[in-house]
Design an enzyme around this catalytic site. Sequence first.
Site, PDB file in Angstrom:
ATOM      1  N   GLU A 152      -2.296  -7.616   7.062  1.00  0.00           N
ATOM      2  CA  GLU A 152      -0.937  -7.555   7.582  1.00  0.00           C
ATOM      3  C   GLU A 152      -0.777  -8.539   8.739  1.00  0.00           C
ATOM      4  O   GLU A 152      -1.768  -9.015   9.314  1.00  0.00           O
ATOM      5  CB  GLU A 152      -0.617  -6.125   8.039  1.00  0.00           C
ATOM      6  CG  GLU A 152       0.771  -5.916   8.631  1.00  0.00           C
ATOM      7  CD  GLU A 152       1.914  -6.268   7.701  1.00  0.00           C
ATOM      8  OE1 GLU A 152       2.080  -7.474   7.392  1.00  0.00           O
ATOM      9  OE2 GLU A 152       2.680  -5.358   7.310  1.00  0.00           O
ATOM     10  N   HIS A 168       0.820  -1.210   0.000  1.00  0.00           N
ATOM     11  CA  HIS A 168       0.000   0.000   0.000  1.00  0.00           C
ATOM     12  C   HIS A 168       0.857   1.265   0.000  1.00  0.00           C
ATOM     13  O   HIS A 168       2.023   1.262   0.399  1.00  0.00           O
ATOM     14  CB  HIS A 168      -0.921   0.010   1.225  1.00  0.00           C
ATOM     15  CG  HIS A 168      -0.171  -0.024   2.526  1.00  0.00           C
ATOM     16  ND1 HIS A 168       0.377   1.092   3.103  1.00  0.00           N
ATOM     17  CD2 HIS A 168       0.129  -1.058   3.348  1.00  0.00           C
ATOM     18  CE1 HIS A 168       0.983   0.760   4.232  1.00  0.00           C
ATOM     19  NE2 HIS A 168       0.845  -0.539   4.405  1.00  0.00           N
TER      20      HIS A 168
END
Length: 194
Positions: free
Chosen positions: A83, A9
Amino acid sequence: MKHIYFFRHGESTLNVKNVLQGHIHKPPLTEKGREQAKVIAQKLKNAQLEIMYTSPQTRARQTAEIVNTFFRVPLLRDNKLKEMNLGDLDGLTMAEATEKYPEIIHAFLNSENIDLSLRCPNGESFEELTKRAKTLFEEFVEISTFQSVAVSSHGMFLKYALYGLGFKMDMPPSNAQVGHLVYNDGEWTFLGFI
């Protein structure tokens, strides 16, 4: 032959503050992060993407949505792309985490002498992360009929996906870094970062 184009990201508001953000959902992209997402799209312009998968966490999802404005392919959220669950490290600055959990930070920033059984307190072990990430990437190529897939995820997830597939890197990918994996006849090749 199948292609996986993966990217971390763009910069989030907590990246700017050097705060660890495992399962923290809320930090959005900064303006720089939004611009980085557009750069990712430019790097992928010749990829002939057919589908894009994203972590549901805000920073990865926003990045994928911006990238996908250039491709307009199906965009699917997958919780397995989240994550690493950092447990007690979530929300600490890197300096605080290094002081309290030096062995875990060593595994964040190195590829040699890593104890995969090491677990973030109240979180995920590196072995669990590696298995989750590797299994998901294998599903993308072994089960899916798509030849060209994009994946929007996170630094530790991507580092240990590569680790599980046999490719070691010390540092996790930087914000908005784009990598290219090829799967052919049961063999993985990492073509590097675009």
